[in-house]
Design a protein around this motif. Structure first.
Motif, mmCIF file in Angstrom:
data_model
loop_
_atom_site.group_PDB
_atom_site.id
_atom_site.type_symbol
_atom_site.label_atom_id
_atom_site.label_comp_id
_atom_site.label_asym_id
_atom_site.label_seq_id
_atom_site.Cartn_x
_atom_site.Cartn_y
_atom_site.Cartn_z
ATOM 1 N N LEU A 94 0.296 4.078 -6.735
ATOM 2 C CA LEU A 94 -0.949 4.576 -6.154
ATOM 3 C C LEU A 94 -2.126 4.269 -7.066
ATOM 4 O O LEU A 94 -2.046 4.495 -8.281
ATOM 5 C CB LEU A 94 -0.857 6.090 -5.925
ATOM 6 C CG LEU A 94 0.231 6.540 -4.935
ATOM 7 C CD1 LEU A 94 0.495 8.031 -5.082
ATOM 8 C CD2 LEU A 94 -0.165 6.205 -3.511
ATOM 9 N N ALA A 132 -5.271 12.432 3.924
ATOM 10 C CA ALA A 132 -6.521 12.493 3.150
ATOM 11 C C ALA A 132 -7.693 12.848 4.069
ATOM 12 O O ALA A 132 -7.727 12.475 5.247
ATOM 13 C CB ALA A 132 -6.773 11.156 2.467
ATOM 14 N N ARG A 139 -1.930 9.219 2.107
ATOM 15 C CA ARG A 139 -3.008 8.491 2.751
ATOM 16 C C ARG A 139 -3.303 9.039 4.141
ATOM 17 O O ARG A 139 -4.463 9.180 4.543
ATOM 18 C CB ARG A 139 -2.654 6.999 2.819
ATOM 19 C CG ARG A 139 -2.503 6.368 1.425
ATOM 20 C CD ARG A 139 -1.976 4.947 1.476
ATOM 21 N NE ARG A 139 -2.962 4.054 2.096
ATOM 22 C CZ ARG A 139 -2.816 3.479 3.275
ATOM 23 N NH1 ARG A 139 -1.714 3.698 3.992
ATOM 24 N NH2 ARG A 139 -3.745 2.685 3.750
ATOM 25 N N SER A 189 -5.719 3.439 -2.821
ATOM 26 C CA SER A 189 -4.867 4.347 -2.046
ATOM 27 C C SER A 189 -5.673 5.507 -1.473
ATOM 28 O O SER A 189 -5.710 5.717 -0.263
ATOM 29 C CB SER A 189 -3.733 4.868 -2.927
ATOM 30 O OG SER A 189 -2.974 3.806 -3.480
ATOM 31 N N LEU A 190 -6.310 6.257 -2.346
ATOM 32 C CA LEU A 190 -7.152 7.373 -1.957
ATOM 33 C C LEU A 190 -7.955 7.811 -3.163
ATOM 34 O O LEU A 190 -7.853 7.209 -4.236
ATOM 35 C CB LEU A 190 -6.333 8.538 -1.387
ATOM 36 C CG LEU A 190 -5.402 9.325 -2.328
ATOM 37 C CD1 LEU A 190 -5.138 10.723 -1.745
ATOM 38 C CD2 LEU A 190 -4.078 8.613 -2.515
ATOM 39 N N VAL A 209 0.814 -1.204 0.000
ATOM 40 C CA VAL A 209 0.000 0.000 0.000
ATOM 41 C C VAL A 209 0.854 1.264 0.000
ATOM 42 O O VAL A 209 0.449 2.300 -0.525
ATOM 43 C CB VAL A 209 -0.982 -0.021 1.197
ATOM 44 C CG1 VAL A 209 -0.237 0.122 2.521
ATOM 45 C CG2 VAL A 209 -2.048 1.048 1.047
ATOM 46 N N ASN A 210 2.046 1.187 0.570
ATOM 47 C CA ASN A 210 2.946 2.348 0.583
ATOM 48 C C ASN A 210 4.182 2.126 -0.285
ATOM 49 O O ASN A 210 5.265 2.632 -0.004
ATOM 50 C CB ASN A 210 3.374 2.673 2.020
ATOM 51 C CG ASN A 210 2.248 3.268 2.838
ATOM 52 O OD1 ASN A 210 1.360 3.934 2.296
ATOM 53 N ND2 ASN A 210 2.254 3.026 4.131
ATOM 54 N N GLY A 261 -10.066 3.838 -0.183
ATOM 55 C CA GLY A 261 -8.799 4.305 0.347
ATOM 56 C C GLY A 261 -8.969 5.045 1.656
ATOM 57 O O GLY A 261 -9.968 4.884 2.356
ATOM 58 N N GLN A 262 -7.990 5.864 1.979
ATOM 59 C CA GLN A 262 -8.004 6.585 3.249
ATOM 60 C C GLN A 262 -8.823 7.861 3.208
ATOM 61 O O GLN A 262 -8.933 8.551 4.215
ATOM 62 C CB GLN A 262 -6.570 6.912 3.669
ATOM 63 C CG GLN A 262 -5.759 5.677 3.991
ATOM 64 C CD GLN A 262 -6.378 4.883 5.129
ATOM 65 O OE1 GLN A 262 -6.521 5.368 6.248
ATOM 66 N NE2 GLN A 262 -6.762 3.637 4.848
ATOM 67 N N ALA A 311 3.665 8.127 -0.489
ATOM 68 C CA ALA A 311 2.426 7.353 -0.503
ATOM 69 C C ALA A 311 1.787 7.324 0.875
ATOM 70 O O ALA A 311 0.562 7.492 1.018
ATOM 71 C CB ALA A 311 2.707 5.933 -0.991
#
Length: 450
Positions: free
Chosen positions: A343, A423, A420, A365-366, A338-339, A436-437, A416
């Motif tokens: 993305l 966000a 997140r 991701s977002l 995820v990081n 995502g976040q 990344a």
């Protein structure tokens, strides 16, 4: 992915026809300072070959006759080959490659699949006769950021100017521009897409013409072209570039045209473009395209780009269903964490709710606004653009802003994570856990670097 546009100010039929006809003509090619990429034979396969650091390009050519080298990176442990359909794949595991220390397990073959600006009927579609043809009071760029969009309220109708300000407000853009007066200066963003309008007043002066390349036309002039009939995906790359520069007005766009006017192109071209983007010094790669099929070759290229400090931003898809297009879908498979620096970006409306067309996933991701975003369109015009294609470049622009601060830690993994963490939490009760976040908050994000 696809583009849906709404008229900002209508042209007369005659003016529209003349304008479109003019832009459909290609400009004279410019001379690139980088080597011209090889014209690949399409319709075959792509081989990802695991090689040692001591293997030379000449040795690989000799070991795999009849193939073409797409990318050669022994320092990263791989090379990519274009394998014509007339060449038997079995020959790749022959004695030549074995002499280089490559066994059968060291070669991964895949079809040279077609990537596209996805044609889902639920979102995006391009209409003709859009945009503004009058640039009042010298409005020529997005210079000075959102607080002074080149007198934007003088060349837009009031409702369109209000829509633009609503967009900026949702992503907290004006605060970001106050924190980062560099506005993306010194950061190159590669837009791997349909090409761009190289003469658009909002883009002119912000285009890397040295590294630019047209893999469709085979020259250094990646100008968008109209198809023989209809507008298809005409304007897609121009609109994507406009979103990047709206967020980071001083960033530099590296246009790499891999998709034809119908919005399609082979994977081998995309791989070449990613390779060229990294070689040209791009620090962000925007991929507003995708596929339903995974690619070992593209995964290798993205991993190598991230290892060199490049952030790769991919739009999630427009089918409105669960899951994302590849390569973003690999955030769900574990091939990218995820990081990692890859993305996957979904779309929300101006209220922060999931766009009806946006895909969704627990590994997304977002999100960013991707509905009716005012941006550039060919022939010096503007358009409203909708689709996850136009959510992704907002994130690419935000990354460019952060990178232009010159902060100590600009590793893709850190970027990344910060995107997140900063966000704005989603208010969409139905999809909150799969978007995502939250929604891109550019101001909060860049505050991590200032």
């Amino acid at each position: 992915m696809k583009i849906h546009t709404t008229v900002l100010s209508r042209l007369t039929l005659i003016a529209a026809a003349l304008s479109l006809a003019a832009c459909s003509q290609r400009s004279a090619p410019v001379q690139s300072a980088l080597p011209a990429p090889a014209a690949l034979v399409s319709g075959g396969q792509i081989a990802t070959v695991r090689i040692g650091a001591d293997v030379t390009e000449a040795a690989l050519r000799s070991a795999a006759p009849g193939t073409q080298i797409i990318a050669f990176h022994p320092e990263s442990g791989y090379a990519l080959l274009s394998v014509p359909g007339t060449l038997k794949a079995a020959s790749l595991s022959g004695q030549g490659l074995q002499a280089l220390g490559v066994n059968a397990q060291g070669v991964t073959l895949e079809v040279d699949q077609e990537l596209e600006v996805l044609n889902d009927t639920s979102a995006e579609g391009l209409a003709d006769g859009l945009g503004a043809t009058s640039w009042a009071n010298g409005a020529t760029s997005w210079a000075n950021g959102a607080t002074s969009w080149a007198g934007g309220n003088t060349f837009m109708q009031a409702k369109d100017w209000a829509s633009t300000q609503e967009y900026w407000s949702l992503i907290n853009l004006q605060a970001a521009h106050r924190l980062v007066p560099e506005l993306g200066r010194g950061v190159k963003v590669a837009v791997i897409d349909t090409g761009i309008d190289l003469n658009h007043p909002l883009l002119r002066g912000r285009i890397d013409t040295v590294g630019a390349w047209d893999y469709v036309g085979g020259d250094a002039t990646p100008q968008e072209e109209l198809p023989v009939t209809g507008v298809k995906k005409y304007g897609h790359g121009t609109a994507v570039s406009g979103v990047v520069l709206q967020i980071a007005p001083n960033a530099e766009i590296l246009p790499l045209r891999v998709l034809n006017p119908a919005g399609r192109g082979p994977m081998s071209r995309v791989l070449q473009a990613v390779d060229r983007a990294v070689a040209s010094g791009a620090r962000v790669i925007n991929l507003s395209l995708g596929s339903d099929t995974d690619s070992a070759a593209l995964n290798a290229m993205i991993s190598a780009a991230i290892a060199k400090g490049v952030v790769v931003v991919n739009s999630s898809g427009n089918s409105g269903t669960e899951g994302m297009v590849y390569p973003a879908q690999n955030l769900t498979t574990g091939k990218f964490t995820v990081n990692s620096g890859l993305l996957g970006i979904g779309s929300v409306d101006m209220k922060g709710m999931k766009s009806f067309f946006s895909t969704y996933s627990t590994a997304m991701s977002l999100t960013a606004p991707g509905e009716k975003v005012v941006t550039s369109y060919p022939d010096s015009r503007l358009a409203y653009a909708s689709g996850t294609s136009f959510a992704a470049p907002a994130v690419s622009g935000a990354v460019a802003l952060a990178m232009s601060t010159g902060a100590a830690d600009l590793r893709p993994a850190t970027i990344a994570a910060n995107l997140r963490l900063t966000a704005t939490p989603s208010t969409d009760a139905t999809y909150k856990s799969k978007m995502g976040q939250g929604v891109l908050n550019v101001g909060s994000f860049v505050s991590r670097y200032r």
